[in-house]
Motif scaffolding. Sequence first.
Motif, PDB file in Angstrom:
ATOM      1  N   PRO A   1      36.628  39.722  45.233  1.00  0.00           N
ATOM      2  CA  PRO A   1      37.159  38.352  45.173  1.00  0.00           C
ATOM      3  C   PRO A   1      36.077  37.351  44.771  1.00  0.00           C
ATOM      4  O   PRO A   1      36.329  36.425  43.981  1.00  0.00           O
TER       5      PRO A   1
ATOM      6  N   LEU B   1      35.955  34.998  41.315  1.00  0.00           N
ATOM      7  CA  LEU B   1      35.766  33.555  41.412  1.00  0.00           C
ATOM      8  C   LEU B   1      34.551  33.118  40.606  1.00  0.00           C
ATOM      9  O   LEU B   1      34.575  32.077  39.939  1.00  0.00           O
TER      10      LEU B   1
ATOM     11  N   HIS C   1      42.330  40.058  45.546  1.00  0.00           N
ATOM     12  CA  HIS C   1      41.609  40.148  44.269  1.00  0.00           C
ATOM     13  C   HIS C   1      42.539  40.538  43.123  1.00  0.00           C
ATOM     14  O   HIS C   1      42.339  40.128  41.988  1.00  0.00           O
TER      15      HIS C   1
ATOM     16  N   ILE D   1      44.233  37.429  42.080  1.00  0.00           N
ATOM     17  CA  ILE D   1      43.334  36.582  41.275  1.00  0.00           C
ATOM     18  C   ILE D   1      43.237  37.119  39.846  1.00  0.00           C
ATOM     19  O   ILE D   1      43.277  36.357  38.880  1.00  0.00           O
TER      20      ILE D   1
ATOM     21  N   VAL E   1      43.014  29.761  39.733  1.00  0.00           N
ATOM     22  CA  VAL E   1      42.289  30.510  38.698  1.00  0.00           C
ATOM     23  C   VAL E   1      43.101  30.532  37.401  1.00  0.00           C
ATOM     24  O   VAL E   1      42.562  30.409  36.296  1.00  0.00           O
TER      25      VAL E   1
ATOM     26  N   ALA F   1      44.009  30.506  45.487  1.00  0.00           N
ATOM     27  CA  ALA F   1      43.115  30.908  44.389  1.00  0.00           C
ATOM     28  C   ALA F   1      43.836  31.475  43.161  1.00  0.00           C
ATOM     29  O   ALA F   1      43.500  31.103  42.036  1.00  0.00           O
ATOM     30  N   PRO F   2      44.824  32.360  43.330  1.00  0.00           N
ATOM     31  CA  PRO F   2      45.448  32.909  42.111  1.00  0.00           C
ATOM     32  C   PRO F   2      45.993  31.821  41.195  1.00  0.00           C
ATOM     33  O   PRO F   2      45.790  31.861  39.983  1.00  0.00           O
TER      34      PRO F   2
END
Length: 468
Positions: free
Chosen positions: A317, A321, A7, A10, A250, A246-247
Motif C-alpha cells: 500500500p 501511494l 492495495h 488502490i 488515487v 485512497a482508491p
Amino acid sequence: MKRIALHWKIIIGLFLGVIWALLSGFFGWSEFTINWIAPWGRIFINLLKLIAIPLVLFSIIGGIVGLGDPKNLGRMGVRTLLMYLLTTVVAVSLGLVIVNVVKPGVWMDTNVRTENRIAYELWAKQEGKTIHDKKRLLADPANKGLIDMVAERRGYDQDEAIQSRLKLAKDKRESRPLTFVEDMVPGNVFKAISDNGSMLKVIFFALFFGVGLLFVSDEKSSPVIQVINGLSEVFLKMVDLIMRGAPFFVFALMAGIVTEMAGDSPAKIFELFKGLTWYSLAVLFGLLLMAFVIYPSIMKFFVKRLTYKGFLKGISPAQMLAFSTSSSAATLPVTLECVEENLEVDPKVSSFVLPIGATVNMDGTSMYQAVAVVFLAQMHMIDLSFGQQLTIVLTATLASIGSAAIPSAGLVMLMIVLSSVGLNPAWIGIILPVDRILDMVRTVVNVTGDATVSCVIDELSNDAGTKS
Ligand code: ASP
C-alpha cells in the motif's frame, strides 16, 4: 463475500485513473477532468501532508522515549545512518555502472550530439567553465558554419519552466560546506513546524526534545509521554481514515497527472517518452534492480523472519501511494502503518528510523541523478573522467540527502550534481518531459529502501537485545 485488500483497490484506482485520462484525451474531456477530478488528487496529498509534521514530531519523540536508555539511542542512530549511507552509495554506484554500460546518450543521432557538444563548448566559454576532456570542436575551423548555426539557434534562451527551477536551485548552489548542518538547527521551533519544507529542522527538534525527556524524572516526564503517545495514536488513526478513500483519491490523482501530461492528445505521452527511451529504460532498470535484487539481498542477509514476497506484500500500500503521489513525505504515515502492522517491526524502531529515512534516505533519487548526469554528458559528447564520476557519487549522495521528499525535488537537486562536474544545470530541461514518470518509480524505491532498513534495524536491535 471476500473483501478485496486495500492495495488491490488502490491498483484498480490507479489503472482506472490512467484509462480515464486516455479516454478523456480521446473524447476531449480534459477540461472536465482538470476542473472536477484532478483537485481530489491534490486534496488527498494535502490530507496526507497535513499529518506528516505532527506525525514525525510525535513519533520520533515517542520512539526515543520508548528506547528508555540514551545508549540504545546512540547505537540505533549510528546503525541507521550507516545503513542509509551504505544503501545510497550502492544505488549511486549501480546507477553509474548501468549508465556507463548501456550508454543511453550515445544512441542519439551523431549530428545532434555534435551540435550539443558545440552548444556545450559555447556555454563553457561564456560562463568561464573548464572543459575537462580533450575534444575542442570550437577550435576547428571546419566547424565554423555549424558553430554559427548552433550559436544562433540555441541562443541560450531557456523556457520559463527551466528558469523558475534554476532560480529555485540558485540559493542551494551558493551554500557552504556546513550550510547543511546550519540549516538543520531551527532558530524558532514554531516556525519550523509550520513549514512542510523544514522536515530536517523538525526531526532535529524532535530528537533533541526526546533526549531531553529521557533525562527528566519519571514523575515529570510520564504525563508528557502519555500525551505524546496518545497524540501519535490519533494521527495514525487519521491516516487510517484517509486511506479508506485512497482508491478513489488515487484514481483522481492519476487521471489528473496523465491528463496534464497529455492534454487532448494521448499519443503525446508516447512521443515524449520516445526521444528519451534509452535514458528512461536505464533509470527504470536500475530502480528495478534496487527493488528486486539489492533490497531482497539485504533482507535475506539480515532479516530471516520475513520472505521478500511477504515484505513486498506488507509494504505494497505504501508503494502504491508513493507511486501515485511521488512524495515520500506524503507517503510516510502509510509507510509507518504498513511497517508496524504488516511487517511487525517494533514501533519504537520504525518511529525513529522511518521519519528520518523519508527525509534523508533516497536511494532511487540518488541513482537517478547519477544516471541522468552521465546520460546528459554522453549526449553532449563529453567524456567524464574517473575523478568526475567519483564526484558524482559524492554529490549525488549529498544531493539525495538534501532533496525534499516531494515531487520533482530530485530534479531540482540534479542541478547541483551537474554543476559539481562542470556541466550546464539548465540541461535538466532536456529530461523534464519524462521526469514525472521516473519520479513516481524512484519514490517507490525511496520508500522501499526506508522500509528495508527499518526491518534490518529492528532485527539487529532484537539480536542485541537493545529494545527494552
Ligand atoms: N519525489 C521523490 C520523493 O519524494 C524525491 C525526488 O526524487 O524527486 O522521494
